[in-house]
Structures are given as C-alpha cells and as structure tokens.
Design a protein around this motif. Structure first.
Motif, PDB file in Angstrom:
ATOM      1  N   ALA A  73       0.821  -1.166  -0.200  1.00  0.00           N
ATOM      2  CA  ALA A  73       0.109   0.008  -0.027  1.00  0.00           C
ATOM      3  C   ALA A  73       0.786   1.386  -0.053  1.00  0.00           C
ATOM      4  CB  ALA A  73      -0.784  -0.152   1.336  1.00  0.00           C
ATOM      5  N   LEU A  74       1.919   1.232   0.699  1.00  0.00           N
ATOM      6  CA  LEU A  74       2.778   2.484   0.854  1.00  0.00           C
ATOM      7  C   LEU A  74       3.550   2.504  -0.378  1.00  0.00           C
ATOM      8  CD1 LEU A  74       4.130   2.282   4.414  1.00  0.00           C
ATOM      9  CD2 LEU A  74       2.714   3.928   3.686  1.00  0.00           C
ATOM     10  N   ALA A  75       4.076   1.498  -1.033  1.00  0.00           N
ATOM     11  CA  ALA A  75       4.695   1.541  -2.417  1.00  0.00           C
ATOM     12  C   ALA A  75       3.929   2.081  -3.553  1.00  0.00           C
ATOM     13  CB  ALA A  75       5.391   0.309  -2.838  1.00  0.00           C
ATOM     14  N   ALA A  76       2.306   1.846  -3.228  1.00  0.00           N
ATOM     15  CA  ALA A  76       1.603   2.373  -4.442  1.00  0.00           C
ATOM     16  C   ALA A  76       0.757   3.753  -4.170  1.00  0.00           C
ATOM     17  CB  ALA A  76       0.576   1.310  -4.823  1.00  0.00           C
ATOM     18  N   PHE A  77       1.017   4.193  -2.978  1.00  0.00           N
ATOM     19  CA  PHE A  77       0.126   5.102  -2.456  1.00  0.00           C
ATOM     20  C   PHE A  77       0.440   6.506  -3.190  1.00  0.00           C
ATOM     21  CE2 PHE A  77      -0.621   8.392   1.190  1.00  0.00           C
ATOM     22  CZ  PHE A  77      -1.939   8.466   0.843  1.00  0.00           C
ATOM     23  N   PRO A  78       1.892   6.701  -3.465  1.00  0.00           N
ATOM     24  CA  PRO A  78       2.329   7.963  -4.092  1.00  0.00           C
ATOM     25  C   PRO A  78       1.617   8.478  -5.461  1.00  0.00           C
ATOM     26  CG  PRO A  78       4.255   7.067  -3.177  1.00  0.00           C
ATOM     27  CD  PRO A  78       3.035   6.154  -2.771  1.00  0.00           C
ATOM     28  N   LEU A  79       1.318   7.194  -6.194  1.00  0.00           N
ATOM     29  CA  LEU A  79       0.492   7.279  -7.649  1.00  0.00           C
ATOM     30  C   LEU A  79      -0.393   8.282  -7.632  1.00  0.00           C
ATOM     31  CD1 LEU A  79       0.829   3.500  -8.562  1.00  0.00           C
ATOM     32  CD2 LEU A  79       2.185   5.295  -9.719  1.00  0.00           C
ATOM     33  N   GLY A  80      -1.364   8.088  -6.395  1.00  0.00           N
ATOM     34  CA  GLY A  80      -2.579   8.863  -6.799  1.00  0.00           C
ATOM     35  C   GLY A  80      -2.456  10.229  -5.429  1.00  0.00           C
ATOM     36  N   ALA A  81      -1.378  10.088  -4.503  1.00  0.00           N
ATOM     37  CA  ALA A  81      -1.534  10.938  -3.496  1.00  0.00           C
ATOM     38  C   ALA A  81      -0.381  12.256  -3.579  1.00  0.00           C
ATOM     39  CB  ALA A  81      -1.430  10.161  -2.188  1.00  0.00           C
ATOM     40  N   GLN A  82       0.410  11.799  -4.433  1.00  0.00           N
ATOM     41  CA  GLN A  82       1.646  12.922  -4.591  1.00  0.00           C
ATOM     42  C   GLN A  82       0.905  14.140  -4.753  1.00  0.00           C
ATOM     43  OE1 GLN A  82       2.708  14.610  -7.489  1.00  0.00           O
ATOM     44  NE2 GLN A  82       1.762  13.243  -9.201  1.00  0.00           N
ATOM     45  N   PRO A  83       1.400  15.230  -4.290  1.00  0.00           N
ATOM     46  CA  PRO A  83       1.037  16.669  -4.320  1.00  0.00           C
ATOM     47  C   PRO A  83       0.325  17.181  -5.471  1.00  0.00           C
ATOM     48  CG  PRO A  83       3.031  16.767  -2.936  1.00  0.00           C
ATOM     49  CD  PRO A  83       2.914  15.265  -3.367  1.00  0.00           C
TER      50      PRO A  83
END
Length: 521
Positions: A110-120
C-alpha cells in the motif's frame, strides 16, 4: 486455490492491500470533498452540461461520462461518485503492484503504490469532479502493460491496446508507463537477468510506446483542436533541439519551487537514498557482468548505473520535453507519483534481495505517506476557505447590482483587479507555494473564462460582462471607463470592492486594483 485462481494468502494480501489503500486515499480525498468546490472546467460542466473532451483528444472520457450519467442532452454533476471511483481504481493499482513485484506485506504494498494518486501534484486531478475518474483510469491503463500482461506477442499487443486506451482517457498518464519501464530494467538487474534479455525488454517497451503513440496520432490526434492543439506544438527542427534541455530545467525548476525548503529537508534524504539504491543495483550488476563481457560493455553498464536516476527524471516528463511550450500545471505531472512509487519498490526489492529488514522500506514509505496526507489536508482547507471567501463576495456583488438596478439603468458590468485569496488561503500559499497553482481564483479581471463561468452562478442572465467583447469598440469603451474611475464617486463601498456607475456600466474595482492605481500615481 480460490475461484479466482489465488491462494488463501494471496487473497488475504489482496484484500489487505486494497483496504489499506482505500483508507489512505480517503484521508487524502476527504479534505477535497469537504471543500466541495467546482474545479476549473467543472464550473462550466456543472452549470450547462458542456463536455469538450473529444476536442482535447480524450474521446473515451466522453464515452465513460455519458455512460455513467445515462447521458441525454447535457451532463450533470454526479460527484462524489466519480472521485470515489477514482480512489478505488488507484487502490486496485496497488493490488497489481503487490502481485507483480511480489510484495507480501499489505502495508508495504500500500505504501509503495500510495504516491501514484497521493503525491501533491495529483491533488489537482482528484479535485476535478468530472475528470478524476478518467484520469485515474488513464493511470491504471498506462501501467497495465507492466503489471498485468504476459511477456509474449499477445501480451505485447494487449499492452499497446491498454496504452492506447490510456491516451484516450488522459495523455499525461503515459509518463507513468515510461517510469515503470526503467523500474523493470532496474529490477531485472537486481535479479541478475541476462543482459541480452534486458536490452530486448527495453527496446520492446520503447517500440510498444512508439507504436501506441503513432496509432493515437493517426486515429485521435489529428482531431485535436483549440487550446490543446495550440499547446501541443512539437519541436520539428534541429535549431529547436536546445528546447529539450530548457524544458527539462524549467519544469524541474517549477517542481522545486512548488515545495518549500522545509519539505525538501524532510523528503530530500528519502529521495536521495532511494536514488542511491538504484545506482548501487546497477553497479553490482555491472561488476557481475564484467567477467562475461568485453571491457567496453562493462564500462557502459557501469556508467549507465550513474545515469539511471537521470533517465528516470527524463521519463517523468516524457513527451512534454519535446513540446515547444509545455504546459506548466500540476495535473500533467503524473510521472512524479510513478517516480516515488518506483523508488519505494526498488528500495524494498533491493533490501529483500540483500537480506535486510523491510522495516527500512516501511519507514521510508510511511514518511512519504505522512507528508502527502499532511499536504492534502492543508490543500483541502485552503480550497474550502477560498470557496467561502469568493462566494461571499460574488453573492454580495450580485445583490448590490440588483439593488442599484432598481433606480439606475445598467446594461453590463466591468471588473477591475482581482478579489485575490482569502487570508487563510494566502497564508497556506506562503508556506506551500504549490497551493497557488492548485487553488485558482475565480474573481479576477485577468481570467475571463473561470470568472465569467463562476459569476454565472450568482448574476442574472441579462447582466453582461464587458470583458467578453473583444472588438475594437468594446476595448476602447473599457479603457474609457477605467480612465474615468478616479473622477466618479463610489456608489457602493464594501470591504472587498468599490462599485461605480459609469455610462450604464457598473465598474467593480477590487481593493487591490485601487491600491495599485493610487501607488502608480
């Protein structure tokens, strides 16, 4: 095995990864939903049901939104259904990431994929009530060739089809594909894949992207027109080649200036560490290949190890680099999330291969996740405050114009200056510069499109905006009215603006414009 062909452990990991990601993405999405502000093109689409995606090269977005809305003559706002769908799709990408890269821990996946849609920068994409779903689908389809297709001819063509669909939903998502191509090569080095296999794979992916873009240009791109066509002009002469380096520098300068120094001090070490891991993987691979290769090949592999971070940075921007004047907007920087995600996947895989604990990867992923959640909350609060600030001004202005029209003849209004930002929003912008790009102002004389659409929510239809006329007589009339402003008494004064009546026109001068005029004298 379950009916889906997965073991009990795999099913548990799938559910765990999906649920963790849905929870994390909701933390990011909730401030945006709470703000509940129509975002840019949403203003027009929600008010008159206008859709213009075909003209921008996104026909599948048109098809999707028509299907969801049981489309008759015009669209209606069905949010937050679209935004909930967007985070569900992003969470499913996390499931595919966990399976493809054998990340057994649901939390780590989850943490590895999270930036795909949560990056600023992706906050702008999630803010669109009408576009969030199609943009997330574009991300999913751009990564399907890397995450869910087989390594054979059939899988290759399915990858082309998936990439083609991605471009038809939102073109900027292709940059995520390019970043994951580099990820595939780095992980291949980590697993000691034969050099010939890695080279074949790299050229296969490049050909896959090239064929897809050619098909897109021939089938869809030729129909793009208007604003998008004007901003999609490509470099076509040797004299323009230096623009590639200029675009690279300018866009990364924009990215660097968007985040304040304190955030870089917080996130910088994590990013540097993940880049070093990729370099070390390449160096170790080059050393292992040294005994089996010529000296020139070994030297090339060694040098390429240090160039790998640069290659990823190029892929983050992708086709934007070859544009004469690339768009500087957060929504097109979808490659940034892919970069962060790929960095975490490489770090996790390398630590696993080297017999190290995954706790270091969890720590890095948690630091990035905390930063992104914090940013999303600050952004959502700034967005909500700006909405309330502008609605108060627009509502008061509409009432003042209605009151004046009872006794005076007014056929149109003219804005001078801008209402600016609410105090809270301005404070957040001072701390996080990217918020200025993410929170557009809707009451400004310089922004004809958004301001015109926003004021239609409050103004009567028979009140015309003088700025919409672009003929010579209208331009001259506006200049005459503005030149008379200082000699005409104020009819209504509020905290935000002064209202004067000049030749049947209501001149609305915002305080900032009046101050600038006084200072200029």
């Amino acid at each position: 095995m379950t009916s889906a062909g997965l073991s009990a452990d795999q099913t548990h990991n799938t559910r765990g990864t999906f649920l963790i990601l849905i929870s994390l993405y909701f933390v990011v999405l909730f401030p945006i939903l709470r703000a509940d502000r129509y975002y840019n093109d949403d203003l027009k689409r929600a008010l008159i049901g206008h859709q213009s995606w075909d003209a921008t090269g996104r026909p599948l977005t048109t098809f999707l939104m028509r299907a969801l809305q049981y489309y008759d003559r015009s669209m209606v706002d069905i949010s937050p259904l679209t935004q909930f769908g967007a985070i569900a799709i992003l969470a499913w990408i996390g499931v595919l990431v966990a399976r493809r890269y054998a990340i057994k821990s649901p939390a780590m996946a989850a943490l590895a994929a999270f930036p795909l849609g949560a990056q600023p920068f992706f906050m702008e994409n999630l803010s669109y009530k009408f576009d969030a779903l199609s943009m997330s689908l574009a991300m999913l389809l751009a990564l399907v060739p890397m995450l869910a297709t087989t390594d054979d001819r059939r899988g290759w063509w399915l990858g082309v089809l998936s990439l083609f669909a991605s471009l038809n939903f939102y073109q900027a998502a292709v940059n995520a594909y390019l970043v994951f191509v580099i990820l595939e090569i780095v992980l291949g080095q980590l697993k000691d894949r034969p050099l010939r296999e890695l080279v074949r794979r790299l050229f296969s992916r490049i050909l896959q992207a090239g064929v897809t873009m050619l098909l897109y240009q021939l089938i869809v791109g030729v129909h793009i027109n208007g604003w998008v066509k004007q901003n999609s002009e490509k470099i076509h002469t040797l004299q323009e080649l230096p623009l590639i380096a200029k675009n690279f520098i300018d866009i990364y300068a924009y990215i660097g200036a968007s985040i304040n120094s304190q955030w870089w001090l917080y996130l910088g070490p994590v990013l540097i560490l993940t880049a070093l891991v990729a370099v070390v993987v390449g160096i170790l691979y080059a050393l292992k290949q040294r005994s089996n290769r010529r000296a020139g090949v070994s030297a090339t592999l060694f040098i390429s190890s240090f160039l790998m971070p640069l290659a990823v940075l190029v892929c983050v921007l992708g086709p934007m680099l070859v544009l004469v004047k690339p768009l500087m907007a957060p929504r097109v920087l979808m490659g940034v999330g892919a970069l962060l995600s790929a960095a975490l996947i490489v770090s996790y895989s390398a630590l696993q291969a080297w017999g190290r604990s995954e706790r270091w990867s969890l720590a890095m992923g948690s630091m990035l996740a905390l930063g992104m959640c914090t940013f999303a909350s600050a952004y959502g609060n700034a967005l909500g405050e700006q909405k309330r600030f502008e609605e108060r001004i627009a509502s008061r202005l509409a009432d003042d114009l209605a009151e004046v029209r009872v006794t005076r003849s007014i056929h149109s209004f003219l804005l001078d200056g801008t209402a600016g930002y609410s105090p809270v929003t301005a404070h957040v912008i001072g701390q996080i510069p990217l918020i200025r790009a993410l929170v557009p102002t809707y009451i400004s004389a310089d922004d004809m499109f958004h301001t015109h659409m926003f004021l239609q929510y409050f103004m009567r239809e028979d009140m015309s905006d003088m700025r919409l006329r672009t003929d010579a007589d209208a331009i001259y009339s506006r200049s005459v009215i503005l030149s008379k402003a200082d000699d005409i008494p104020v009819t209504i004064a509020t905290e935000a603006y002064d209202l004067r009546l000049i030749d049947g026109v209501a001149l609305v001068t915002f305080r900032s414009a009046g101050a600038e005029r006084t200072t200029g004298e």
